[in-house]
Design a protein around this motif. Sequence first.
Motif, PDB file in Angstrom:
ATOM      1  N   THR A  86       0.858  -1.178   0.000  1.00  0.00           N
ATOM      2  CA  THR A  86       0.000   0.000   0.000  1.00  0.00           C
ATOM      3  C   THR A  86       0.895   1.228   0.000  1.00  0.00           C
ATOM      4  O   THR A  86       1.810   1.346   0.835  1.00  0.00           O
ATOM      5  N   VAL A  87       0.635   2.135  -0.948  1.00  0.00           N
ATOM      6  CA  VAL A  87       1.367   3.396  -1.001  1.00  0.00           C
ATOM      7  C   VAL A  87       0.455   4.477  -0.432  1.00  0.00           C
ATOM      8  O   VAL A  87      -0.561   4.820  -1.032  1.00  0.00           O
ATOM      9  N   HIS A  88       0.794   4.988   0.740  1.00  0.00           N
ATOM     10  CA  HIS A  88      -0.003   6.002   1.416  1.00  0.00           C
ATOM     11  C   HIS A  88       0.477   7.394   0.993  1.00  0.00           C
ATOM     12  O   HIS A  88       1.650   7.731   1.188  1.00  0.00           O
ATOM     13  N   VAL A  89      -0.422   8.186   0.439  1.00  0.00           N
ATOM     14  CA  VAL A  89      -0.062   9.495  -0.100  1.00  0.00           C
ATOM     15  C   VAL A  89      -0.622  10.600   0.788  1.00  0.00           C
ATOM     16  O   VAL A  89      -1.824  10.628   1.080  1.00  0.00           O
ATOM     17  N   ILE A  90       0.248  11.503   1.229  1.00  0.00           N
ATOM     18  CA  ILE A  90      -0.170  12.717   1.925  1.00  0.00           C
ATOM     19  C   ILE A  90       0.202  13.911   1.060  1.00  0.00           C
ATOM     20  O   ILE A  90       1.356  14.046   0.649  1.00  0.00           O
ATOM     21  N   ARG A 134      -4.898   7.386  -0.805  1.00  0.00           N
ATOM     22  CA  ARG A 134      -4.753   8.826  -0.579  1.00  0.00           C
ATOM     23  C   ARG A 134      -5.198   9.144   0.838  1.00  0.00           C
ATOM     24  O   ARG A 134      -6.386   9.160   1.151  1.00  0.00           O
ATOM     25  N   VAL A 135      -4.218   9.391   1.716  1.00  0.00           N
ATOM     26  CA  VAL A 135      -4.521   9.652   3.121  1.00  0.00           C
ATOM     27  C   VAL A 135      -5.302  10.953   3.248  1.00  0.00           C
ATOM     28  O   VAL A 135      -6.261  11.053   4.006  1.00  0.00           O
ATOM     29  N   GLY A 136      -4.873  11.965   2.522  1.00  0.00           N
ATOM     30  CA  GLY A 136      -5.506  13.279   2.602  1.00  0.00           C
ATOM     31  C   GLY A 136      -4.471  14.362   2.493  1.00  0.00           C
ATOM     32  O   GLY A 136      -3.392  14.142   1.931  1.00  0.00           O
ATOM     33  N   ALA A 137      -4.762  15.510   3.023  1.00  0.00           N
ATOM     34  CA  ALA A 137      -3.864  16.650   2.900  1.00  0.00           C
ATOM     35  C   ALA A 137      -3.532  17.208   4.276  1.00  0.00           C
ATOM     36  O   ALA A 137      -4.307  17.082   5.225  1.00  0.00           O
TER      37      ALA A 137
END
Length: 480
Positions: A218-222, A476-479
């Motif tokens: 899993t690639v978690h993007v912030i 996509r974790v969020g911002a």
Amino acid sequence: MSPKVLTTIFVILIIIVGVAAFYAGTSMAPAKTVTQTVGAGGTVTTTITQTPTWTPPSTIKAAWVYVGPIGDFGWTYAHDVGRRVTQQLFKDWLQTTYVESVTADQLPSVIDNLVSQGYNVIFTTSFDFMENTIRAAQKYPNVIFFHCSGYMRAPNVGTYFADLYQAYYLNGLLAGALTKTGHIGYVAAIEIPEVVRHINAFAIGAQEVAQQLGKNITVHVIVIGGWVAPDKARQAVQTLFQTYNVDTFAFTEDTPTVIQTVQQLYASTGKQLYVFSHYSPGYTYGTDVVVSGQLVHWEVIYVDILAKIKAGIYTPYNLQNVDYWYLMNTGAVDAGAHIYPNGTIMYINPKFVDTLKSIMVTDKVTGMKMSVYDLFMERMRQFQEAPLLENIQEQANTHVYETVVGLKIPPAKPGVSEPATEWTWNVAPVFDPFTGPLTFWNISNPSQLINVPAGVRLGHDDLWSMQYYLYPVVHRVGAI
């Protein structure tokens, strides 16, 4: 001498002066179309296109406008290294300057000031500068503009970009092999297509290796909302490490903050973590944790552009289709963790080489068993060996041919066999990470899936506008 003769001579002189003035004007003026109507009782219309000529100045004065500070060690730093290399190479006829930390709103006044100082070539180096670059070009039609990362062009505005998706894919292969938790973190500056395709390429590479090793990736993007935002980058790393069990990191942010933070976490916890540097060689900021990274050589593009301007090949009147899309085959992009003083590259941190050589996978292209280290090197060789590709990477109207592989030619004489008809001619590298089967989810509508059928290779326009993530790998974790 008779008055009639004098009158005739006077008229001829007026015509000569007028013609001379006409050509002097067109030598530095945009092309015009003139319509003449002749005849009585019926008209004949003739259209004459005045083709302008342009003589390169003896001294070219080129200016770079940067969105960040030259000390960011990321995007702006890399551009300014390219400027300085080009200046040193062409120092007998080139003068350069730069303006740093410019916003899109400030760009028009910055350009006005540069033109007033005699700068005749201006590079604007942020996507946000695109529309104001076009407006400035209309205001100064005899100045040459090149805009980085945009898609709007004009007779005196070309576009250019050195894209890193191949290098990100290579980094992903290493990430998939090294991660122990299967959780990979990505600190993203702004979610523009450039960043999205790099995240996807990284995820595709990680998944390719991890699946063979029985790992779920899993690639978690912030998304941190800024190109130079060290405080937010630091916070994002902490969140990814503490909340999502991330042990492997990549990023798009123009400072070494992510690397430094990962190095600090490694030192304080004793846990082996991994990070991939961005744009500039980051090894010295994290010798225990930097595995590899992406390197950009803007000087490859700047030397080419300015040499062509000096030769009169590029003028203020013929740039509407000039669009550099440079990949690893051109030398403008590389993968690596460090550049040694002699110019050679440390592709992979020696600390991790033996481990990567011990992890075995199967190359999905050839079916051969090899180490992840060798797979990395083989893919890099494939990306670099594409000699036909560079010939069409500078023009917008030839991007459509950049994915061609397996081209065959007919025999010179029908029915007569010859060796060349049996060979395969490739424009694109034989492998590209964005080749189906692939499934993505739409960022603006996560329930919508986009399927790329097996064997279909995404092209320039697909990648340039990418706003979807690899399913189900990217989270996509969020911002912040």
